[in-house]
Design an enzyme around this catalytic site. Sequence first.
Site, mmCIF file in Angstrom:
data_model
loop_
_atom_site.group_PDB
_atom_site.id
_atom_site.type_symbol
_atom_site.label_atom_id
_atom_site.label_comp_id
_atom_site.label_asym_id
_atom_site.label_seq_id
_atom_site.Cartn_x
_atom_site.Cartn_y
_atom_site.Cartn_z
ATOM 1 C CG ASP A 104 13.029 8.537 -13.281
ATOM 2 O OD1 ASP A 104 12.711 7.689 -12.433
ATOM 3 O OD2 ASP A 104 14.157 8.609 -13.802
ATOM 4 C CG ASP A 111 18.316 2.992 -12.409
ATOM 5 O OD1 ASP A 111 17.080 3.084 -12.367
ATOM 6 O OD2 ASP A 111 19.070 3.960 -12.604
#
Length: 578
Positions: free
Chosen positions: A204, A256
């Site tokens: 990530d 997101d």
Amino acid sequence: MRRIGTLGRVALVLALALPLGAGRLTAPPPAAASDNGLSIRPAMGWSSWSFVRRWPTEAKIKAQADALVSSGLKDKGYIHVNLDDFYQKCDANGFVVDSHGRWTVDETAFPSGIKALADYIHSKGLKFGFYVTPGIAKNAVTRNTPIEGTPYRARDIADTTRQEKNYNCKNMYYIDYGKPGSQEFVNSWARQFADWGVDYLKIDGVGSHDIPDVRAWDRALRATGRPITYALSNNLAIADAPTWRQLANSWRTQGDVECYCGPGPNGSGYPLTDWGHITSRFTSAANWQPYAGPGGWNDLDSLQIGNGDQVGLTSDQRRSHLTLWAMAASPLLLGTDLTALNATDKAMLTNERLIAVNQDGVAARRIVNAGAQQVWSKREANGDHIIALFNTGTSGNQTVSVTWAQAGLSGPAAITDLWSGRSGGTVSDSYSATLRPGETRLIRAAPRSGGTVRHEAENGTWTAGSTVDSNHGGFSGTGFVNTPNATGAYVEWSVESATARDAPVTLRYANGTADGRPMDLSVNGSVVVANRPFNGTGAWTTWADATLTVPLKAGTNTVRVTATTAGGAPNLDFLDRG
């Protein structure tokens, strides 16, 4: 002939002929996919971030794994259980590290350890996913921990002038991959994950500046000898899409999907998302479409389906959410609470017709983009076209229409509604649906036996150095294929036939030179028409048809035209199979 660039395309040997769409001309053809042999189809499963968020525990992850099995989702292909961020132990200086500088796990939340958790998940017939971010922890550098199996230490490889992005304990320094010991540090971490039984790794906080880390982790995961699906996150740059595709099995194309608008800390709790976070994916999915394919997928982020309306979407919007993810061939990683699975949502998630659309290995293109009206299309290997119509608006019905010409389909087609399974009869040349706000219609259009099937050149596979151009008018679809001026330049299609037969095929081409551009036509590897001249048509905007008869076997046939002189092929528009 004007040549535009030298963009290469590496054909995947899956005999997939893809549908047309407006997004095709905005990005180059894909680079070669990762050859690690993993993620031949998009991953399916569950990930902890959306619902569990910053408070994962061993008990919570086990409960979700149990629910994946008991709900029947596992039997439909949802097999990954991925532990995301916030499993680590932190102090005031960042991540607490082990004797070799690697993050330690919070033993309060995970008393049995990660290997035991992975073993439990494996015992359920599922796969275990884990999480990391680039760099090396500040605590490793402060302690100057040794790099396992080497004479080097953390300070030998850390660039302490720059801090990496990290969402939890922060305090991560860049790794200088020009220094000895840097790759070995990543290797040691990957070995630890492999020893624990990790099957899927998400790295990530990745940006283009982290390409050295992405490469290092790719090497390290391969070196473990364990098959570990490799996922990148998040909001990656499309300019580096060929690199992501070469190195990884999936990559997040946006930020997101969660709205962070819930009542709990850091916006946790319900709702998990909202409609705006779903509709923002339509354009990014269209832009990224050319890079998806077996071995590497555009990841639109977690599926917020499972807990009914409280996730922040109506049932119509949730069906559209799943339809877009399926059409885009995105990984289907649920983010909801599977221990409280809603019956309506379970029916959505277990619809085998929808799952098949996601797992067919083809990413759809957007062919209509008119305000709230969206149409997406893809062609599967059997010759069927999958077409999705959307009303993305929040008020007012919309009548959304598509013609067969827009979808690359010629002649009548038998229609099946894939959400309901109901037959829609045979439709001659177009399809329309009046849709409520947020509603979708997903159909399979199967060309009726004996009808002409069009294979656009831009949807086939072709030799490296070819481009899809649109600078000469009169073409069908979104463009035409312009091959290099070279002997051996080719365009290839996957052509279906219900029976073994001699079939007519029509090639549309343009040759604006005074010289012929001869080509061989081969079927399933054998030349059936040799050195066909394809003489000049008078102008690059003047298209001509060449109809030939070729032997087809029952099933899938590979039809290729190959230039036999240094002039290359003429511009190629489409191949029609009668």
